[in-house]
Motif scaffolding. Structure first.
Motif, PDB file in Angstrom:
ATOM      1  N   ILE A  47       0.848  -1.188   0.000  1.00  0.00           N
ATOM      2  CA  ILE A  47       0.000   0.000   0.000  1.00  0.00           C
ATOM      3  C   ILE A  47       0.884   1.238   0.000  1.00  0.00           C
ATOM      4  O   ILE A  47       1.742   1.386   0.876  1.00  0.00           O
ATOM      5  CB  ILE A  47      -0.934  -0.006   1.224  1.00  0.00           C
ATOM      6  N   PRO A  48       0.717   2.139  -0.954  1.00  0.00           N
ATOM      7  CA  PRO A  48       1.581   3.324  -1.016  1.00  0.00           C
ATOM      8  C   PRO A  48       1.197   4.337   0.044  1.00  0.00           C
ATOM      9  O   PRO A  48       0.071   4.335   0.549  1.00  0.00           O
ATOM     10  CB  PRO A  48       1.292   3.876  -2.424  1.00  0.00           C
ATOM     11  N   PRO A  49       2.126   5.225   0.404  1.00  0.00           N
ATOM     12  CA  PRO A  49       1.768   6.333   1.312  1.00  0.00           C
ATOM     13  C   PRO A  49       0.688   7.192   0.675  1.00  0.00           C
ATOM     14  O   PRO A  49       0.775   7.542  -0.496  1.00  0.00           O
ATOM     15  CB  PRO A  49       3.088   7.103   1.466  1.00  0.00           C
ATOM     16  N   LEU A  50      -0.307   7.533   1.449  1.00  0.00           N
ATOM     17  CA  LEU A  50      -1.463   8.264   0.917  1.00  0.00           C
ATOM     18  C   LEU A  50      -1.488   9.691   1.441  1.00  0.00           C
ATOM     19  O   LEU A  50      -1.056   9.957   2.560  1.00  0.00           O
ATOM     20  CB  LEU A  50      -2.757   7.548   1.306  1.00  0.00           C
ATOM     21  N   PRO A  51      -2.021  10.633   0.638  1.00  0.00           N
ATOM     22  CA  PRO A  51      -2.221  11.997   1.139  1.00  0.00           C
ATOM     23  C   PRO A  51      -3.123  11.976   2.362  1.00  0.00           C
ATOM     24  O   PRO A  51      -4.072  11.191   2.432  1.00  0.00           O
ATOM     25  CB  PRO A  51      -2.895  12.704  -0.041  1.00  0.00           C
ATOM     26  N   LYS A  52      -2.835  12.828   3.313  1.00  0.00           N
ATOM     27  CA  LYS A  52      -3.581  12.790   4.571  1.00  0.00           C
ATOM     28  C   LYS A  52      -5.034  13.199   4.404  1.00  0.00           C
ATOM     29  O   LYS A  52      -5.855  12.903   5.276  1.00  0.00           O
ATOM     30  CB  LYS A  52      -2.903  13.680   5.612  1.00  0.00           C
ATOM     31  N   GLU A  53      -5.389  13.871   3.289  1.00  0.00           N
ATOM     32  CA  GLU A  53      -6.785  14.236   3.045  1.00  0.00           C
ATOM     33  C   GLU A  53      -7.576  13.136   2.351  1.00  0.00           C
ATOM     34  O   GLU A  53      -8.726  13.340   1.967  1.00  0.00           O
ATOM     35  CB  GLU A  53      -6.841  15.516   2.194  1.00  0.00           C
ATOM     36  N   THR A  54      -6.996  11.971   2.163  1.00  0.00           N
ATOM     37  CA  THR A  54      -7.680  10.886   1.449  1.00  0.00           C
ATOM     38  C   THR A  54      -8.940  10.458   2.191  1.00  0.00           C
ATOM     39  O   THR A  54      -8.923  10.186   3.382  1.00  0.00           O
ATOM     40  CB  THR A  54      -6.742   9.680   1.290  1.00  0.00           C
ATOM     41  N   THR A  55     -10.041  10.371   1.430  1.00  0.00           N
ATOM     42  CA  THR A  55     -11.307   9.887   1.990  1.00  0.00           C
ATOM     43  C   THR A  55     -11.701   8.534   1.408  1.00  0.00           C
ATOM     44  O   THR A  55     -12.365   7.744   2.074  1.00  0.00           O
ATOM     45  CB  THR A  55     -12.438  10.897   1.716  1.00  0.00           C
ATOM     46  N   HIS A  56     -11.294   8.246   0.171  1.00  0.00           N
ATOM     47  CA  HIS A  56     -11.625   6.983  -0.489  1.00  0.00           C
ATOM     48  C   HIS A  56     -10.361   6.439  -1.146  1.00  0.00           C
ATOM     49  O   HIS A  56      -9.708   7.145  -1.924  1.00  0.00           O
ATOM     50  CB  HIS A  56     -12.719   7.180  -1.537  1.00  0.00           C
ATOM     51  N   PHE A  57     -10.042   5.189  -0.846  1.00  0.00           N
ATOM     52  CA  PHE A  57      -8.836   4.573  -1.381  1.00  0.00           C
ATOM     53  C   PHE A  57      -9.201   3.267  -2.085  1.00  0.00           C
ATOM     54  O   PHE A  57      -9.823   2.380  -1.495  1.00  0.00           O
ATOM     55  CB  PHE A  57      -7.829   4.303  -0.258  1.00  0.00           C
ATOM     56  N   TYR A  58      -8.822   3.182  -3.371  1.00  0.00           N
ATOM     57  CA  TYR A  58      -9.094   2.001  -4.182  1.00  0.00           C
ATOM     58  C   TYR A  58      -7.773   1.434  -4.694  1.00  0.00           C
ATOM     59  O   TYR A  58      -7.029   2.119  -5.394  1.00  0.00           O
ATOM     60  CB  TYR A  58      -9.987   2.356  -5.374  1.00  0.00           C
ATOM     61  N   ALA A  59      -7.506   0.180  -4.341  1.00  0.00           N
ATOM     62  CA  ALA A  59      -6.303  -0.494  -4.825  1.00  0.00           C
ATOM     63  C   ALA A  59      -6.653  -1.938  -5.185  1.00  0.00           C
ATOM     64  O   ALA A  59      -6.013  -2.884  -4.736  1.00  0.00           O
ATOM     65  CB  ALA A  59      -5.190  -0.436  -3.784  1.00  0.00           C
ATOM     66  N   ARG A  60      -7.662  -2.091  -6.019  1.00  0.00           N
ATOM     67  CA  ARG A  60      -8.135  -3.414  -6.412  1.00  0.00           C
ATOM     68  C   ARG A  60      -7.232  -4.016  -7.484  1.00  0.00           C
ATOM     69  O   ARG A  60      -6.592  -3.313  -8.257  1.00  0.00           O
ATOM     70  CB  ARG A  60      -9.575  -3.311  -6.943  1.00  0.00           C
ATOM     71  N   PHE A  61      -7.183  -5.347  -7.491  1.00  0.00           N
ATOM     72  CA  PHE A  61      -6.499  -6.101  -8.546  1.00  0.00           C
ATOM     73  C   PHE A  61      -5.025  -5.748  -8.637  1.00  0.00           C
ATOM     74  O   PHE A  61      -4.506  -5.432  -9.711  1.00  0.00           O
ATOM     75  CB  PHE A  61      -7.203  -5.878  -9.893  1.00  0.00           C
ATOM     76  N   ASN A  62      -4.364  -5.791  -7.500  1.00  0.00           N
ATOM     77  CA  ASN A  62      -2.918  -5.609  -7.435  1.00  0.00           C
ATOM     78  C   ASN A  62      -2.282  -6.879  -6.859  1.00  0.00           C
ATOM     79  O   ASN A  62      -2.894  -7.950  -6.884  1.00  0.00           O
ATOM     80  CB  ASN A  62      -2.581  -4.377  -6.594  1.00  0.00           C
ATOM     81  N   LYS A  63      -1.079  -6.745  -6.339  1.00  0.00           N
ATOM     82  CA  LYS A  63      -0.354  -7.891  -5.779  1.00  0.00           C
ATOM     83  C   LYS A  63       0.068  -7.606  -4.336  1.00  0.00           C
ATOM     84  O   LYS A  63       1.111  -8.072  -3.883  1.00  0.00           O
ATOM     85  CB  LYS A  63       0.869  -8.205  -6.637  1.00  0.00           C
ATOM     86  N   ILE A  64      -0.772  -6.885  -3.638  1.00  0.00           N
ATOM     87  CA  ILE A  64      -0.495  -6.550  -2.244  1.00  0.00           C
ATOM     88  C   ILE A  64      -0.661  -7.800  -1.391  1.00  0.00           C
ATOM     89  O   ILE A  64      -1.657  -8.524  -1.507  1.00  0.00           O
ATOM     90  CB  ILE A  64      -1.439  -5.436  -1.770  1.00  0.00           C
ATOM     91  N   THR A  65       0.302  -8.063  -0.524  1.00  0.00           N
ATOM     92  CA  THR A  65       0.287  -9.282   0.280  1.00  0.00           C
ATOM     93  C   THR A  65       0.046  -9.032   1.767  1.00  0.00           C
ATOM     94  O   THR A  65      -0.257  -9.965   2.501  1.00  0.00           O
ATOM     95  CB  THR A  65       1.623 -10.034   0.133  1.00  0.00           C
ATOM     96  N   GLU A  66       0.169  -7.755   2.192  1.00  0.00           N
ATOM     97  CA  GLU A  66       0.064  -7.475   3.627  1.00  0.00           C
ATOM     98  C   GLU A  66      -0.484  -6.073   3.855  1.00  0.00           C
ATOM     99  O   GLU A  66      -0.211  -5.152   3.078  1.00  0.00           O
ATOM    100  CB  GLU A  66       1.442  -7.606   4.283  1.00  0.00           C
ATOM    101  N   VAL A  67      -1.267  -5.933   4.911  1.00  0.00           N
ATOM    102  CA  VAL A  67      -1.726  -4.623   5.364  1.00  0.00           C
ATOM    103  C   VAL A  67      -1.021  -4.352   6.687  1.00  0.00           C
ATOM    104  O   VAL A  67      -1.271  -5.045   7.686  1.00  0.00           O
ATOM    105  CB  VAL A  67      -3.250  -4.572   5.534  1.00  0.00           C
ATOM    106  N   LYS A  68      -0.165  -3.347   6.698  1.00  0.00           N
ATOM    107  CA  LYS A  68       0.647  -3.059   7.873  1.00  0.00           C
ATOM    108  C   LYS A  68      -0.060  -2.087   8.809  1.00  0.00           C
ATOM    109  O   LYS A  68      -1.004  -1.400   8.427  1.00  0.00           O
ATOM    110  CB  LYS A  68       1.991  -2.484   7.435  1.00  0.00           C
ATOM    111  N   ALA A  69       0.442  -2.005  10.024  1.00  0.00           N
ATOM    112  CA  ALA A  69      -0.157  -1.123  11.026  1.00  0.00           C
ATOM    113  C   ALA A  69      -0.001   0.343  10.646  1.00  0.00           C
ATOM    114  O   ALA A  69      -0.812   1.185  11.043  1.00  0.00           O
ATOM    115  CB  ALA A  69       0.479  -1.379  12.391  1.00  0.00           C
ATOM    116  N   THR A  70       1.031   0.668   9.867  1.00  0.00           N
ATOM    117  CA  THR A  70       1.301   2.066   9.515  1.00  0.00           C
ATOM    118  C   THR A  70       0.733   2.478   8.167  1.00  0.00           C
ATOM    119  O   THR A  70       0.884   3.632   7.752  1.00  0.00           O
ATOM    120  CB  THR A  70       2.817   2.304   9.502  1.00  0.00           C
ATOM    121  N   ASP A  71       0.071   1.570   7.462  1.00  0.00           N
ATOM    122  CA  ASP A  71      -0.403   1.893   6.111  1.00  0.00           C
ATOM    123  C   ASP A  71      -1.454   3.001   6.099  1.00  0.00           C
ATOM    124  O   ASP A  71      -1.519   3.785   5.143  1.00  0.00           O
ATOM    125  CB  ASP A  71      -0.970   0.636   5.436  1.00  0.00           C
ATOM    126  N   PHE A  72      -2.283   3.061   7.130  1.00  0.00           N
ATOM    127  CA  PHE A  72      -3.377   4.044   7.156  1.00  0.00           C
ATOM    128  C   PHE A  72      -3.284   4.964   8.383  1.00  0.00           C
ATOM    129  O   PHE A  72      -4.277   5.558   8.782  1.00  0.00           O
ATOM    130  CB  PHE A  72      -4.725   3.325   7.148  1.00  0.00           C
TER     131      PHE A  72
END
Length: 316
Positions: free
Chosen positions: A132-157
């Motif tokens: 998961i890439p670093p996101l702008p802090k104003e992000t309200t909706h995040f779409y990352a479908r159909f990728n090869k992400i294997t883990e959701v880390k504690a710091t991602d969001f």
């Protein structure tokens, strides 16, 4: 004698004067045809006269400046501007971190250049992401479908206090950190369908829509009473997992519950209804899917008396 001479001279003077006038007078019997003219008036007498013509003075000559000739040993010096280290766009337009396009990702590209950022929405669908890439802090909706992400880390969001929707469907996620979504107090939609998730982490009570279809969830890997405090939860999709029982208690706000193709074998009387209140009616829950489970819904009629509609199931 002197008088006679004087008289003779006067006579001769008169005679010569008369003869001179006669010789100088033009003839009156000239024939115009003898000279090739029909009319003497057409003769060109070639009178010449001078005519004064007024002319303008010519413009003053413009002398060009002398060309600058550089010396033979002159070498022109070209200085390129330095490479900018920060975005030239004012910082008031920055979404997060350096530059208009957000912070750099692990791929060495700004998040909003690798993805598409429109207002508060970030679209990273089908972008070959492995994290998961670093996101702008104003992000309200995040779409990352159909990728090869294997883990959701504690710091991602972390610090994304305005995030309302996360859609990570169609990845290869096998691990989700326990604290990955805990701090997202505005989160309403969590879409994790079509992954390899075995353990569902702690979820914020603000959720309205949870979709964890087509994963590897087991009942033993879920928090007890995981959905009890979610007073706004309306859609809960847990089909095509490995659940052994229906995750109770379910909030009264729930409208749709999909549990098809699991390993559910029984239903208790208080799964949907309140056995201590015979007048209790669950009005919102109109869509229950239990087909594809080993449970026979015909054996539990008392479990549905508070429902506006019966569950859909496949009798064994």
């Amino acid at each position: 004698m002197a008088v006679h001479r004087q008289t003779s001279k006067m006579v001769l003077y008169l005679v010569w004067t008369l003869l001179g006038f006669g010789l100088c007078a033009p003839p009156t019997d000239l024939d115009p045809e003898a000279f090739g003219y029909d009319d003497l008036n057409t003769l060109d007498l070639n009178y010449e006269y001078d005519e004064e013509v007024e002319t303008l003075a010519p413009p003053p000559a413009v002398t060009p400046p002398p060309a600058v000739v550089p010396p033979e040993d002159y070498v022109e010096e070209v200085t390129l501007p330095p490479r900018p280290t920060k975005s030239p766009v004012p910082s008031t337009l920055d979404l997060h971190g350096p530059g208009l396009f957000g912070p750099d990702t692990g791929l060495g590209m700004p998040s909003c250049l690798l993805c598409v950022c429109i207002s508060g929405s970030v679209y990273c669908d089908d972008s070959e992401l492995t994290q998961i890439p670093p996101l702008p802090k104003e992000t309200t909706h995040f779409y990352a479908r159909f990728n090869k992400i294997t883990e959701v880390k504690a710091t991602d969001f972390i610090n994304l206090n305005q995030l309302k929707r996360i859609d990570l469907s169609g990845n290869q996620i096998g691990k989700v950190n326990e604290a990955a979504f805990r701090s997202l107090l505005q989160l309403q939609d969590l879409m994790l369908a079509d992954n390899n998730i075995q353990v569902l982490p702690e979820l914020p009570a603000s959720l309205k829509h949870i979709d964890v279809r087509n994963n590897q969830l087991r009942s033993s890997s879920m928090h007890a009473e995981a959905f009890k405090e979610m007073e706004e939860l309306q859609f809960l999709y847990l089909s095509n997992n490995k659940l052994d029982y229906i995750p109770v208690p379910l909030p009264d706000s729930l409208r749709s519950l999909h549990l098809q193709n699991n390993n559910i074998q029984s239903i208790s009387q208080d799964t949907f209804c309140n056995i201590h209140d015979k007048n209790y009616i669950r009005k919102a829950l109109e869509d229950i899917r239990l087909d594809g489970n080993p449970v026979d819904i015909n054996f539990y009629p008392q479990a549905y008396i508070c429902l506006p509609r019966l569950p859909i199931g496949t009798p064994v």
